[in-house]
Design a protein around this motif. Structure first.
Motif, PDB file in Angstrom:
ATOM      1  N   SER A 130       0.805  -1.191  -0.026  1.00  0.00           N
ATOM      2  CA  SER A 130      -0.069   0.058  -0.054  1.00  0.00           C
ATOM      3  C   SER A 130       0.876   1.326   0.053  1.00  0.00           C
ATOM      4  CB  SER A 130      -1.173  -0.010   1.171  1.00  0.00           C
ATOM      5  OG  SER A 130      -1.602   1.238   1.225  1.00  0.00           O
TER       6      SER A 130
ATOM      7  N   GLY B  35      -0.514   4.337   4.445  1.00  0.00           N
ATOM      8  CA  GLY B  35      -0.938   3.360   5.565  1.00  0.00           C
ATOM      9  C   GLY B  35       0.707   3.181   6.424  1.00  0.00           C
TER      10      GLY B  35
ATOM     11  N   THR C  59     -12.018  -2.732   7.482  1.00  0.00           N
ATOM     12  CA  THR C  59     -11.194  -1.313   7.431  1.00  0.00           C
ATOM     13  C   THR C  59     -11.134  -0.939   9.061  1.00  0.00           C
ATOM     14  OG1 THR C  59     -13.366  -0.211   6.952  1.00  0.00           O
ATOM     15  CG2 THR C  59     -11.894  -0.718   5.225  1.00  0.00           C
TER      16      THR C  59
ATOM     17  N   ASN D  33      -7.285  -0.345  10.767  1.00  0.00           N
ATOM     18  CA  ASN D  33      -7.301   1.072  11.157  1.00  0.00           C
ATOM     19  C   ASN D  33      -6.723   1.032  12.651  1.00  0.00           C
ATOM     20  OD1 ASN D  33      -7.264   2.293   8.431  1.00  0.00           O
ATOM     21  ND2 ASN D  33      -9.537   2.356   8.766  1.00  0.00           N
TER      22      ASN D  33
ATOM     23  N   THR E  34      -2.980  -2.287   5.947  1.00  0.00           N
ATOM     24  CA  THR E  34      -3.674  -1.458   4.963  1.00  0.00           C
ATOM     25  C   THR E  34      -4.296  -2.554   4.059  1.00  0.00           C
ATOM     26  OG1 THR E  34      -1.877  -1.209   3.563  1.00  0.00           O
ATOM     27  CG2 THR E  34      -1.880   0.444   5.194  1.00  0.00           C
TER      28      THR E  34
END
Length: 334
Positions: free
Chosen positions: A2, A5, A132, A136, A150
């Protein structure tokens, strides 16, 4: 990987054109020291996996890749779907789907790597897109806190980095097992999301791995091409202390870089590492928290059309796995 992130927080990089070349062409594009080292890798060490590690030009500091579209598509198109070994092929003794445990399989009875333990860390997870909130969550990476994980990037056609990393990692596992190694996958598409970057590091540490390789593909700007291997910087803080692993990780990364060029014909990155194919980072939890030799490899840029054509090709992914495998074998045989 990613491009936004916990494992990449990019700054823009200038775009310079560098096409896919054979090894002879690479010699005209990279520094003279790299050329000499690559020739030594191919001629001197590839045949017997031995010899001392030779250093590529020193990488100055940490360079990150340029940002692209931060919301890659979840599913692959039919023409770009993972092929040639992309299905879950966990062997008896490995983890069951949904178990959340690392997948380990029995090593070959004999081989040059008998008694060696290798952990392969397929970057991201296909299920991260649906989780997510979980990914996160902030975790401690020793020097500071970052997101657990991520989603990773994707090609413009929708082939995801998570699918790519699983396919290459499974191919890599098979090749290493044929050499007699005991191989563990940090995740095998058998858990709904993750694991977090701190857990990925702990899995390699708990296994007392002789080598750990985290497989990724980059999400940089179009025109940025080639692979690079990320090495741990000297980091001390909290639970992070990379001082014992900086030197062996560099040796591992150099062996992988040289063999990756030979196996794939790909050139080192034209936007990271100043043509060496090596980059030193101090902001990656998977490296900061590792107690065993570990590197990341960004096999190419998914957002460049020419690199994407390689990354979505099953035969090329097999060559990528071969190059990584030969680098690991060379490192472990000394």
């Amino acid at each position: 990987m990613s491009y936004a992130g916990p494992e990449f927080e990019p700054t823009p990089q200038p775009s310079r054109s560098r096409g896919r070349t054979a090894l002879v062409a690479v010699a005209t594009l990279v520094p003279t020291a790299l050329v000499a080292w690559l020739i030594w890798t191919v001629v001197g060490s590839a045949s017997d996996g031995g010899g001392p590690a030779r250093s590529l030009p020193e990488t100055q500091g940490s360079t990150t890749s340029a940002a692209a579209d931060p919301t890659p598509t979840r599913s692959a198109t039919q023409s770009e779907s993972a092929t040639d070994g992309s299905k879950d092929d966990t062997k008896p003794g490995g983890s069951k789907p949904g178990s959340g445990k690392p997948s380990a399989s029995a090593p070959a009875a004999n081989g040059p790597l008998k008694g060696k333990v290798v952990v392969i860390d397929p970057g991201h997870n296909p299920g991260n897109f649906q989780h997510t909130t979980e990914i996160n969550r902030q975790v401690d990476i020793g020097t500071n806190r970052k997101e657990c994980d991520t989603t990773g990037t994707s090609t413009n056609g929708g082939y995801t980095e998570a699918e790519f990393t699983l396919d290459v990692s499974r191919k890599l596992r098979t090749l290493l097992e044929q050499q007699g190694a005991t191989v563990t996958l940090v995740q095998n598409g058998d858990r709904p999301w993750g694991p977090c970057v701190d857990e990925r590091a702990r899995i390699g540490n708990t296994a007392k791995a002789d080598a750990v390789v985290s497989v990724h593909a980059d999400g940089s700007a179009a025109g940025n091409r080639g692979f690079h291997v990320i090495l741990p910087a000297l980091v001390k803080g909290g639970d992070a202390d990379t001082s014992p692993i900086v030197a062996p990780s560099r040796a591992l990364g150099e062996r992988i870089a040289g063999n990756f060029v030979r196996a794939t014909g790909s050139a080192p990155s034209n936007y990271v590492g100043d043509g060496t194919g090596l980059d030193v980072r101090s902001d990656l939890g998977g490296l900061n928290l590792s107690k065993v030799p570990k590197v990341f490899i960004e096999c190419g840029n998914m957002r460049d059309a020419k690199d994407a054509a390689l990354l979505t090709d099953g035969a090329w992914r097999q060559r990528a796995a071969q190059g990584i495998s030969e680098g690991i074998v060379s490192f472990l045989r000394g």
